[in-house]
Design a protein around this motif. Sequence first.
Motif, PDB file in Angstrom:
ATOM      1  N   ARG A  41      40.390  39.929  39.456  1.00 16.58           N
ATOM      2  CA  ARG A  41      39.349  39.738  38.434  1.00 16.58           C
ATOM      3  C   ARG A  41      39.945  39.214  37.130  1.00 16.58           C
ATOM      4  O   ARG A  41      39.392  38.297  36.516  1.00 16.58           O
ATOM      5  CB  ARG A  41      38.566  41.039  38.191  1.00 16.58           C
ATOM      6  N   ALA A  42      41.044  39.771  36.674  1.00 16.98           N
ATOM      7  CA  ALA A  42      41.677  39.267  35.448  1.00 16.98           C
ATOM      8  C   ALA A  42      42.108  37.817  35.630  1.00 16.98           C
ATOM      9  O   ALA A  42      41.926  36.992  34.732  1.00 16.98           O
ATOM     10  CB  ALA A  42      42.867  40.140  35.065  1.00 16.98           C
ATOM     11  N   SER A  43      42.635  37.499  36.796  1.00 15.77           N
ATOM     12  CA  SER A  43      43.086  36.130  37.062  1.00 15.77           C
ATOM     13  C   SER A  43      41.919  35.153  37.094  1.00 15.77           C
ATOM     14  O   SER A  43      42.050  34.001  36.648  1.00 15.77           O
ATOM     15  CB  SER A  43      43.867  36.081  38.373  1.00 15.77           C
ATOM     16  N   ASN A  46      40.991  34.561  33.454  1.00 13.40           N
ATOM     17  CA  ASN A  46      42.028  33.782  32.779  1.00 13.40           C
ATOM     18  C   ASN A  46      42.234  32.398  33.385  1.00 13.40           C
ATOM     19  O   ASN A  46      42.987  31.592  32.841  1.00 13.40           O
ATOM     20  CB  ASN A  46      43.347  34.548  32.776  1.00 13.40           C
ATOM     21  N   THR A  92      38.612  46.104  33.232  1.00 12.62           N
ATOM     22  CA  THR A  92      39.454  44.909  33.372  1.00 12.62           C
ATOM     23  C   THR A  92      38.888  43.755  32.555  1.00 12.62           C
ATOM     24  O   THR A  92      39.621  43.070  31.835  1.00 12.62           O
ATOM     25  CB  THR A  92      39.580  44.501  34.852  1.00 12.62           C
ATOM     26  N   GLU A  93      37.594  43.550  32.638  1.00 15.27           N
ATOM     27  CA  GLU A  93      36.978  42.455  31.889  1.00 15.27           C
ATOM     28  C   GLU A  93      37.122  42.659  30.384  1.00 15.27           C
ATOM     29  O   GLU A  93      37.480  41.726  29.658  1.00 15.27           O
ATOM     30  CB  GLU A  93      35.505  42.309  32.272  1.00 15.27           C
ATOM     31  N   THR A  96      40.796  42.290  29.301  1.00 11.13           N
ATOM     32  CA  THR A  96      41.198  40.892  29.424  1.00 11.13           C
ATOM     33  C   THR A  96      40.616  40.057  28.285  1.00 11.13           C
ATOM     34  O   THR A  96      41.290  39.190  27.732  1.00 11.13           O
ATOM     35  CB  THR A  96      40.778  40.333  30.796  1.00 11.13           C
ATOM     36  N   ILE A 126      46.203  46.293  34.172  1.00  4.86           N
ATOM     37  CA  ILE A 126      45.419  45.232  33.529  1.00  4.86           C
ATOM     38  C   ILE A 126      46.299  44.449  32.555  1.00  4.86           C
ATOM     39  O   ILE A 126      46.289  43.212  32.534  1.00  4.86           O
ATOM     40  CB  ILE A 126      44.185  45.808  32.807  1.00  4.86           C
ATOM     41  N   ASN A 130      47.494  40.439  33.024  1.00  6.59           N
ATOM     42  CA  ASN A 130      47.165  39.504  31.947  1.00  6.59           C
ATOM     43  C   ASN A 130      48.410  38.794  31.431  1.00  6.59           C
ATOM     44  O   ASN A 130      48.374  37.593  31.144  1.00  6.59           O
ATOM     45  CB  ASN A 130      46.411  40.219  30.822  1.00  6.59           C
ATOM     46  N   ASN A 133      49.291  36.225  34.061  1.00  6.96           N
ATOM     47  CA  ASN A 133      48.351  35.102  33.979  1.00  6.96           C
ATOM     48  C   ASN A 133      48.727  34.160  32.846  1.00  6.96           C
ATOM     49  O   ASN A 133      48.680  32.933  33.000  1.00  6.96           O
ATOM     50  CB  ASN A 133      46.920  35.582  33.741  1.00  6.96           C
TER      51      ASN A 133
END
Length: 144
Positions: A41-43, A46, A92-93, A96, A126, A130, A133
């Motif tokens: 999700r973070a990827s 990003n 996470t969102e 991020t 997380i 990040n 990423n």
Amino acid sequence: MTPRIVIPTVAPQAYQAMMNLEKYISTTSLTSVHKELIKIRASQINGCAYCINMHTADARKYGVSEQWIYLLSAWREADVYTEEEKAILALTEQVTMISNHVSDEVYQNAARLFDEKYLAEIIMMIITINAWNRIGVTTGMRAS
């Protein structure tokens, strides 16, 4: 894309520090599925194709369904995620996209579902993905 810097070659100590974060993450009690949930999700947020490619493949190895992977970007409208997974996705969102801050509601929901140690491990996961990423996107790492 023109060639860009290769961090492990020109800044090996900095890269080793990132690897030390990865070593820490490998010792946590986070489930493999929770780790990949965060990483994917973070990827996605990003725009790191390299990491999305790697971590969706890893998630499949841990037995998650194609549907579970495909619906991640629209998780709020999907019924395939547990309450815990939804709390992890929300946190996470917000971590991020930290310039919007982490709301008390999202944080407290996660704190209600996880003990302090697990929550700390989620937050560190997380933060770690990040950082990866940002290395991947900045240095032009490509999905193959």
